[in-house]
Design an enzyme around this catalytic site. Sequence first.
Site, PDB file in Angstrom:
ATOM      1  N   LYS A  99      80.290  55.064  41.719  1.00 19.26           N
ATOM      2  CA  LYS A  99      79.027  55.122  41.086  1.00 19.26           C
ATOM      3  C   LYS A  99      78.881  55.290  39.598  1.00 19.26           C
ATOM      4  O   LYS A  99      79.841  56.023  39.280  1.00 19.26           O
ATOM      5  CB  LYS A  99      78.167  55.909  41.915  1.00 19.26           C
ATOM      6  CG  LYS A  99      76.733  55.682  41.742  1.00 19.26           C
ATOM      7  CD  LYS A  99      76.012  54.790  42.859  1.00 19.26           C
ATOM      8  CE  LYS A  99      74.587  54.286  42.740  1.00 19.26           C
ATOM      9  NZ  LYS A  99      74.283  53.459  43.833  1.00 19.26           N
TER      10      LYS A  99
ATOM     11  N   ASP B  62      71.368  49.383  40.160  1.00 21.50           N
ATOM     12  CA  ASP B  62      70.721  50.699  40.963  1.00 21.50           C
ATOM     13  C   ASP B  62      69.413  50.857  40.188  1.00 21.50           C
ATOM     14  O   ASP B  62      68.900  49.984  39.422  1.00 21.50           O
ATOM     15  CB  ASP B  62      71.510  51.923  41.071  1.00 21.50           C
ATOM     16  CG  ASP B  62      71.052  52.890  41.911  1.00 21.50           C
ATOM     17  OD1 ASP B  62      71.393  52.703  43.365  1.00 21.50           O
ATOM     18  OD2 ASP B  62      70.461  53.832  41.769  1.00 21.50           O
TER      19      ASP B  62
ATOM     20  N   GLY C  99      57.825  54.005  46.302  1.00 23.87           N
ATOM     21  CA  GLY C  99      58.364  53.078  44.994  1.00 23.87           C
ATOM     22  C   GLY C  99      57.531  51.765  45.082  1.00 23.87           C
ATOM     23  O   GLY C  99      56.945  51.235  45.747  1.00 23.87           O
TER      24      GLY C  99
ATOM     25  N   ALA D 242      62.003  48.252  47.239  1.00 20.25           N
ATOM     26  CA  ALA D 242      60.540  48.253  47.709  1.00 20.25           C
ATOM     27  C   ALA D 242      60.151  46.696  47.956  1.00 20.25           C
ATOM     28  O   ALA D 242      59.641  46.226  49.034  1.00 20.25           O
ATOM     29  CB  ALA D 242      59.644  48.909  46.969  1.00 20.25           C
TER      30      ALA D 242
HETATM   31  P1  NDP Z   1      64.249  50.070  40.747  1.00 20.61           P
HETATM   32  O1  NDP Z   1      64.653  50.801  39.388  1.00 20.61           O
HETATM   33  O2  NDP Z   1      64.208  48.955  40.809  1.00 20.61           O
HETATM   34  O3  NDP Z   1      62.997  51.067  41.204  1.00 20.61           O
HETATM   35  C1  NDP Z   1      63.097  52.504  41.530  1.00 20.61           C
HETATM   36  C2  NDP Z   1      61.932  52.882  42.085  1.00 20.61           C
HETATM   37  O4  NDP Z   1      61.818  54.409  42.183  1.00 20.61           O
HETATM   38  C3  NDP Z   1      60.756  53.017  40.681  1.00 20.61           C
HETATM   39  O5  NDP Z   1      59.551  52.759  41.354  1.00 20.61           O
HETATM   40  C4  NDP Z   1      60.984  54.464  39.872  1.00 20.61           C
HETATM   41  O6  NDP Z   1      59.995  54.695  39.343  1.00 20.61           O
HETATM   42  C5  NDP Z   1      61.198  55.198  41.161  1.00 20.61           C
HETATM   43  N1  NDP Z   1      62.077  56.468  40.949  1.00 20.61           N
HETATM   44  C6  NDP Z   1      63.187  56.319  40.231  1.00 20.61           C
HETATM   45  N2  NDP Z   1      63.556  57.887  39.952  1.00 20.61           N
HETATM   46  C7  NDP Z   1      62.464  58.748  40.485  1.00 20.61           C
HETATM   47  C8  NDP Z   1      62.429  59.865  40.399  1.00 20.61           C
HETATM   48  N3  NDP Z   1      63.380  60.625  39.805  1.00 20.61           N
HETATM   49  N4  NDP Z   1      61.067  60.166  40.579  1.00 20.61           N
HETATM   50  C9  NDP Z   1      60.258  59.381  41.328  1.00 20.61           C
HETATM   51  N5  NDP Z   1      60.468  58.328  41.380  1.00 20.61           N
HETATM   52  C10 NDP Z   1      61.449  57.866  41.064  1.00 20.61           C
HETATM   53  O7  NDP Z   1      65.395  50.785  41.655  1.00 20.61           O
HETATM   54  P2  NDP Z   1      65.780  50.338  43.083  1.00 20.61           P
HETATM   55  O8  NDP Z   1      64.964  49.785  43.735  1.00 20.61           O
HETATM   56  O9  NDP Z   1      67.325  49.305  42.689  1.00 20.61           O
HETATM   57  O10 NDP Z   1      66.421  51.602  43.873  1.00 20.61           O
HETATM   58  C11 NDP Z   1      65.332  52.448  44.656  1.00 20.61           C
HETATM   59  C12 NDP Z   1      66.408  53.222  45.572  1.00 20.61           C
HETATM   60  O11 NDP Z   1      67.214  52.674  46.307  1.00 20.61           O
HETATM   61  C13 NDP Z   1      67.327  54.242  44.973  1.00 20.61           C
HETATM   62  O12 NDP Z   1      67.591  55.303  45.600  1.00 20.61           O
HETATM   63  C14 NDP Z   1      68.855  53.520  44.981  1.00 20.61           C
HETATM   64  O13 NDP Z   1      69.727  54.397  44.822  1.00 20.61           O
HETATM   65  C15 NDP Z   1      68.583  52.804  46.185  1.00 20.61           C
HETATM   66  N6  NDP Z   1      69.459  51.498  46.679  1.00 20.61           N
HETATM   67  C16 NDP Z   1      69.265  50.446  45.590  1.00 20.61           C
HETATM   68  C17 NDP Z   1      70.095  49.505  45.967  1.00 20.61           C
HETATM   69  C18 NDP Z   1      70.105  48.084  45.150  1.00 20.61           C
HETATM   70  O14 NDP Z   1      70.558  47.210  45.632  1.00 20.61           O
HETATM   71  N7  NDP Z   1      69.311  48.219  44.159  1.00 20.61           N
HETATM   72  C19 NDP Z   1      70.999  49.424  47.126  1.00 20.61           C
HETATM   73  C20 NDP Z   1      71.081  50.725  48.356  1.00 20.61           C
HETATM   74  C21 NDP Z   1      70.048  51.502  47.794  1.00 20.61           C
HETATM   75  P3  NDP Z   1      60.551  55.513  37.761  1.00 20.61           P
HETATM   76  O15 NDP Z   1      61.218  54.487  37.245  1.00 20.61           O
HETATM   77  O16 NDP Z   1      59.265  55.679  37.061  1.00 20.61           O
HETATM   78  O17 NDP Z   1      60.868  56.847  38.128  1.00 20.61           O
HETATM   79  O1  2IT Z   2      73.379  52.322  46.366  1.00 24.34           O
HETATM   80  C1  2IT Z   2      73.702  51.135  46.473  1.00 24.34           C
HETATM   81  O2  2IT Z   2      74.351  50.797  47.584  1.00 24.34           O
HETATM   82  C2  2IT Z   2      73.616  50.162  45.528  1.00 24.34           C
HETATM   83  N1  2IT Z   2      72.810  50.697  44.379  1.00 24.34           N
HETATM   84  C3  2IT Z   2      74.326  48.904  45.388  1.00 24.34           C
HETATM   85  C4  2IT Z   2      75.550  48.919  45.009  1.00 24.34           C
HETATM   86  C5  2IT Z   2      76.273  47.668  44.966  1.00 24.34           C
HETATM   87  O3  2IT Z   2      77.567  47.716  44.382  1.00 24.34           O
HETATM   88  O4  2IT Z   2      75.707  46.392  44.933  1.00 24.34           O
END
Ligand code: NDP
Ligand code: 2IT
Length: 445
Positions: free
Chosen positions: A125, A165, A236, A241
């Site tokens: 990561k 991420d 989110g 989401a």
């Molecule tokens: P995005 O950047 O698309 O969205 C993140 C969301 O979470 C936003 O609404 C953001 O608002 C909010 N957020 C982030 N940090 C904080 C914080 N410290 N406090 C409050 N709100 C927060 O990210 P993703 O949708 O890709 O990721 C969301 C979650 O899913 C994370 O935990 C990520 O690790 C996990 N994830 C993502 C994967 C992927 O493929 N993208 C795969 C597996 C897990 P703001 O930016 O204003 O803080």
């Molecule tokens: O938390 C996760 O699994 C991710 N942000 C996706 C990682 C990836 O290599 O697709």
Amino acid sequence: MSQIDEVIAKVKEKDKDQPEFIQAVTEVLTTLKPTEEKHPEFVKAKIYERIVEPDRIIQFRIAWMDDNHNVHVNRGYRVQFNNAIGPYKGGLRFHPSVNVGVIKFLGFEQTFKNSLTTLPMGGGKGGSDFDPRGRSDAEIMRFCQAFMTELFRHIGPDTDVPAGDIGVGIKEIGYLFGQYKKIVNEFTGVLTGKGLTWGGSLIRPEATGFGVVYFTEEVLKTKGMSIEGKTVAISGFGNVAWGVVQKVAELGGKVVTLSGPDGFIYDPDGVKGEKIEYMRVMRASGRDRVQDYADKFKVKFEPNKRPWSVPVDVAIPCATQNELDIEDAKQLVKNGVKCVVEAANMPCTLDAMKYFQENKILFGPAKAANAGGVAVSGLEMTQNSMRLSWSREEVDAKLREIMIKIHNTCLETAEAYGKPGDYVTGANIAGFLKVADAMLAQGVL
Ligand code: NDP
Ligand code: 2IT
């Protein structure tokens, strides 16, 4: 004292300034205790002690210039956690809350998650404390280029394959990929989450959210239920989401909340149709607030609150770590929640998770439930190596099959270790065993 207790104590002492890492290690290692007895060879080879220590941590300076020619300095990280079963694989996070402890917790979790996917990927990561909020496209491009100018020497398609991420989506992956290609002069699958015309996989943008819902369907099925007709609260409004909302709507459920840093919206009719597309518009606006949704669709907006007070059947936190605490858990249980599934990484605090389990709420942990994102990243790597692209249907079918396999593996492993129905224990032990076996076979390193 068991080796596991010793390792937890050591991490608490040595990494005392890394609360998220301590939390992740405590959760995983505590549930691994039954493996200690069954596998004295792991104890002898100090696998438990070795597995909490990343292979290496890379930290670097990123200096870049904003549109007004002011110079900024950020910190960049890549934690290459464990490559026993494949090249390091995992996302990059750009968010002001990023520090080495956060990236270590994410890399640690990723190691077990990737093992669960059935695909050959190790855990890694990375990211930066850079805040993309309010930055112009040109600034984001320059930042990504500066980031890759250092990172390129540490990664490669058979070494370490980053992805997105929080704060890193297809746009940032494009800038990062462009710079890598420019420096190395090779067009390779060194990053996943790429655009469709330059090596990306269909379904990757939706994969994490779709996978979470496929997993949730399987969990509900064990009690004769399904998503259809269920109300769902999510937090989110980012990439994950968005995928969850689409799939829940398609399967006849109703997502009634979304949240942002400004508060949450409550839409009793459900987020569906044009409202789903609007989520992308909101995100692209860079304003980072969900109140716009409430204004546009004339629904209720609750400022500065989390969505967990709304009575629902299913709760799926999709934002970030520790966004659902014990008070939220009590409220959800009081309101009759049936199932809680983690879409973000470690969104529930340890006591919230325990409370759900004690109250017999169906609980799906992140490393199993959200593994669909990295699984499709793995499928993107396969397509890149084969130099071909699979259809949407093919990738979606493979994703669904992988999520069902992960679900069944969790249940079977939990059962085999005397914890029937405990997905947390099942996921941790199943993810661990594969990595531990590989580490043992490869000698003391
Ligand atoms: P995005 O950047 O698309 O969205 C993140 C969301 O979470 C936003 O609404 C953001 O608002 C909010 N957020 C982030 N940090 C904080 C914080 N410290 N406090 C409050 N709100 C927060 O990210 P993703 O949708 O890709 O990721 C969301 C979650 O899913 C994370 O935990 C990520 O690790 C996990 N994830 C993502 C994967 C992927 O493929 N993208 C795969 C597996 C897990 P703001 O930016 O204003 O803080
Ligand atoms: O938390 C996760 O699994 C991710 N942000 C996706 C990682 C990836 O290599 O697709």
